[in-house]
Design an enzyme around this catalytic site. Sequence first.
Site, PDB file in Angstrom:
ATOM      1  N   ASN A 223       0.798  -3.899   8.070  1.00 12.25           N
ATOM      2  CA  ASN A 223       1.970  -4.480   7.416  1.00 12.25           C
ATOM      3  C   ASN A 223       2.892  -3.380   6.899  1.00 12.25           C
ATOM      4  O   ASN A 223       4.103  -3.560   6.793  1.00 12.25           O
ATOM      5  CB  ASN A 223       1.533  -5.386   6.260  1.00 12.25           C
TER       6      ASN A 223
ATOM      7  N   ALA B 187       0.808  -1.227   0.000  1.00 13.81           N
ATOM      8  CA  ALA B 187       0.000   0.000   0.000  1.00 13.81           C
ATOM      9  C   ALA B 187       0.838   1.273   0.000  1.00 13.81           C
ATOM     10  O   ALA B 187       0.268   2.362  -0.112  1.00 13.81           O
ATOM     11  CB  ALA B 187      -0.902  -0.011   1.234  1.00 13.81           C
TER      12      ALA B 187
ATOM     13  N   HIS C  93      -1.416   6.773   4.873  1.00  9.87           N
ATOM     14  CA  HIS C  93      -0.161   6.378   5.513  1.00  9.87           C
ATOM     15  C   HIS C  93       0.791   7.551   5.329  1.00  9.87           C
ATOM     16  O   HIS C  93       1.088   7.930   4.185  1.00  9.87           O
ATOM     17  CB  HIS C  93       0.435   5.146   4.847  1.00  9.87           C
TER      18      HIS C  93
HETATM   19  N1  NDP Z   1       1.901  -4.997   2.598  1.00 14.30           N
HETATM   20  C1  NDP Z   1       0.777  -4.280   2.521  1.00 14.30           C
HETATM   21  O1  NDP Z   1       0.803  -3.073   2.242  1.00 14.30           O
HETATM   22  C2  NDP Z   1      -0.532  -4.944   2.778  1.00 14.30           C
HETATM   23  C3  NDP Z   1      -0.592  -6.255   3.188  1.00 14.30           C
HETATM   24  N2  NDP Z   1      -1.781  -6.868   3.391  1.00 14.30           N
HETATM   25  C4  NDP Z   1      -1.776  -8.275   3.806  1.00 14.30           C
HETATM   26  O2  NDP Z   1      -2.499  -9.030   2.866  1.00 14.30           O
HETATM   27  C5  NDP Z   1      -3.371  -9.924   3.546  1.00 14.30           C
HETATM   28  C6  NDP Z   1      -4.541 -10.262   2.659  1.00 14.30           C
HETATM   29  O3  NDP Z   1      -5.319  -9.105   2.468  1.00 14.30           O
HETATM   30  P1  NDP Z   1      -6.773  -9.204   1.795  1.00 14.30           P
HETATM   31  O4  NDP Z   1      -6.704  -9.916   0.509  1.00 14.30           O
HETATM   32  O5  NDP Z   1      -7.356  -7.852   1.854  1.00 14.30           O
HETATM   33  O6  NDP Z   1      -7.508 -10.135   2.880  1.00 14.30           O
HETATM   34  P2  NDP Z   1      -8.809 -11.028   2.667  1.00 14.30           P
HETATM   35  O7  NDP Z   1      -9.269 -11.384   4.040  1.00 14.30           O
HETATM   36  O8  NDP Z   1      -9.752 -10.373   1.724  1.00 14.30           O
HETATM   37  O9  NDP Z   1      -8.236 -12.315   1.932  1.00 14.30           O
HETATM   38  C7  NDP Z   1      -7.358 -13.219   2.530  1.00 14.30           C
HETATM   39  C8  NDP Z   1      -7.734 -14.583   2.006  1.00 14.30           C
HETATM   40  O10 NDP Z   1      -6.724 -15.530   2.379  1.00 14.30           O
HETATM   41  C9  NDP Z   1      -7.398 -16.698   2.814  1.00 14.30           C
HETATM   42  N3  NDP Z   1      -6.532 -17.504   3.658  1.00 14.30           N
HETATM   43  C10 NDP Z   1      -6.240 -17.337   4.960  1.00 14.30           C
HETATM   44  N4  NDP Z   1      -5.402 -18.305   5.384  1.00 14.30           N
HETATM   45  C11 NDP Z   1      -5.176 -19.111   4.321  1.00 14.30           C
HETATM   46  C12 NDP Z   1      -4.414 -20.284   4.114  1.00 14.30           C
HETATM   47  N5  NDP Z   1      -3.716 -20.841   5.108  1.00 14.30           N
HETATM   48  N6  NDP Z   1      -4.415 -20.856   2.894  1.00 14.30           N
HETATM   49  C13 NDP Z   1      -5.122 -20.315   1.879  1.00 14.30           C
HETATM   50  N7  NDP Z   1      -5.866 -19.191   2.001  1.00 14.30           N
HETATM   51  C14 NDP Z   1      -5.883 -18.595   3.213  1.00 14.30           C
HETATM   52  C15 NDP Z   1      -8.634 -16.190   3.521  1.00 14.30           C
HETATM   53  O11 NDP Z   1      -9.605 -17.201   3.633  1.00 14.30           O
HETATM   54  P3  NDP Z   1     -10.649 -17.164   4.871  1.00 14.30           P
HETATM   55  O12 NDP Z   1     -11.321 -15.817   4.797  1.00 14.30           O
HETATM   56  O13 NDP Z   1     -11.529 -18.318   4.590  1.00 14.30           O
HETATM   57  O14 NDP Z   1      -9.800 -17.295   6.093  1.00 14.30           O
HETATM   58  C16 NDP Z   1      -9.063 -15.068   2.583  1.00 14.30           C
HETATM   59  O15 NDP Z   1      -9.858 -15.550   1.528  1.00 14.30           O
HETATM   60  C17 NDP Z   1      -3.712  -9.171   4.846  1.00 14.30           C
HETATM   61  O16 NDP Z   1      -4.108 -10.069   5.869  1.00 14.30           O
HETATM   62  C18 NDP Z   1      -2.414  -8.494   5.173  1.00 14.30           C
HETATM   63  O17 NDP Z   1      -1.582  -9.360   5.941  1.00 14.30           O
HETATM   64  C19 NDP Z   1      -2.971  -6.200   3.181  1.00 14.30           C
HETATM   65  C20 NDP Z   1      -2.960  -4.898   2.795  1.00 14.30           C
HETATM   66  C21 NDP Z   1      -1.739  -4.163   2.566  1.00 14.30           C
HETATM   67  O1  OAA Z   2      -3.842  -1.679   2.707  1.00 17.36           O
HETATM   68  C1  OAA Z   2      -3.369  -0.826   3.473  1.00 17.36           C
HETATM   69  O2  OAA Z   2      -3.565   0.401   3.342  1.00 17.36           O
HETATM   70  C2  OAA Z   2      -2.432  -1.216   4.567  1.00 17.36           C
HETATM   71  C3  OAA Z   2      -2.687  -2.497   5.216  1.00 17.36           C
HETATM   72  O3  OAA Z   2      -3.793  -3.013   5.270  1.00 17.36           O
HETATM   73  C4  OAA Z   2      -1.548  -3.180   5.846  1.00 17.36           C
HETATM   74  O4  OAA Z   2      -0.448  -2.609   5.857  1.00 17.36           O
HETATM   75  O5  OAA Z   2      -1.722  -4.296   6.354  1.00 17.36           O
END
Ligand code: NDP
Ligand code: OAA
EC number: 1.4.1.21
Length: 260
Positions: free
Chosen positions: A181, A112, A211
């Site tokens: 994150n 992000a 952010h």
């Molecule tokens: N670096 C960055 O800037 C950012 C990082 N992120 C990270 O990305 C992650 C995902 O975000 P987002 O897509 O919005 O989240 P969502 O909740 O929309 O999607 C995550 C998906 O992963 C699935 N999941 C969880 N555990 C497993 C597993 N062991 N095997 C397979 N699938 C799995 C979940 O299933 P179920 O719902 O059934 O558990 C869900 O469908 C966040 O949790 C965060 O850690 C997000 C935003 C920004």
């Molecule tokens: O998507 C964003 O803005 C940030 C976020 O969720 C993360 O860092 O986990």
Amino acid sequence: MKVAILGCGAIGGVVARSLRDGEVPGAELVGVVHAGPTDPPDLPVLGIEAATEQADLVVECAGQRALAELGPSIVASGADLLVVSVGALADDALLTKLRDTGPGTLHLCSGAVGGLDVLAAAAREGGLSAVRIVTTKKAPTLVQRWMDAEQQERIRSTAEPVELMRGPAREVTAAFPASANVAASVALAVEDWDLVEATVVADPNAPLTSHVITAEGGSGDYRFEIRNHPSPGNPATSGVVPHAVLAAVAKLARPTGAFA
Ligand SMILES: NC(=O)C1=CN([C@@H]2O[C@H](COP(=O)(O)OP(=O)(O)OC[C@H]3O[C@@H](n4cnc5c(N)ncnc54)[C@H](OP(=O)(O)O)[C@@H]3O)[C@@H](O)[C@H]2O)C=CC1
Ligand SMILES: O=C([O-])CC(=O)C(=O)O
């Protein structure tokens, strides 16, 4: 390059469909590994073993816990791993295992935020004396299971912005694993977890997720303000994140001419 997606939510679903539709030259979707009981009807589904066997690159879009559980076996299989849940790497043992053990290579997605490249350069050149990131999101998206009922209700019903946590990036990214994150991204960029102070603010009236990253050091002063529209699929996630993943996949598939 054959690509498997781990996690088919707001980020993984967009990434998988874009790869399926051939939108990233040189990258081909082999399938998604997902957790829910119902398979996505429009995407090929794989188990994690088949994904690591078939893919050159596994893209983690499943959360910090899934990365900690599955990351080591992915790199051990020889597949490369692109990570969005970078906050899991606040665990030094996990970071070492994923980065230094191989044979698969660990790649981090900027997600992000931006500015990580110049922060890394500044940290090398003159050193940085202070680095801060303030994350502000729509209040209800920041409710966490570890909060007591009173705090959860205060966040849901607040009429004013509330600072929920301010502290070392390592602690903040662990406390808000799906929302901070980015604090870990900054710490990993400057290679110093203890230098980075992270703050999380719940704002009932925040139409955009912001952010604000600031840093001072020998090579200059830095300020980046990022204001992202939330993802339509998950208001805790910025809508730009799957596109940051796709940009990273594109760079790995065809590195020539890309910013390194
Ligand atoms: N670096 C960055 O800037 C950012 C990082 N992120 C990270 O990305 C992650 C995902 O975000 P987002 O897509 O919005 O989240 P969502 O909740 O929309 O999607 C995550 C998906 O992963 C699935 N999941 C969880 N555990 C497993 C597993 N062991 N095997 C397979 N699938 C799995 C979940 O299933 P179920 O719902 O059934 O558990 C869900 O469908 C966040 O949790 C965060 O850690 C997000 C935003 C920004
Ligand atoms: O998507 C964003 O803005 C940030 C976020 O969720 C993360 O860092 O986990």
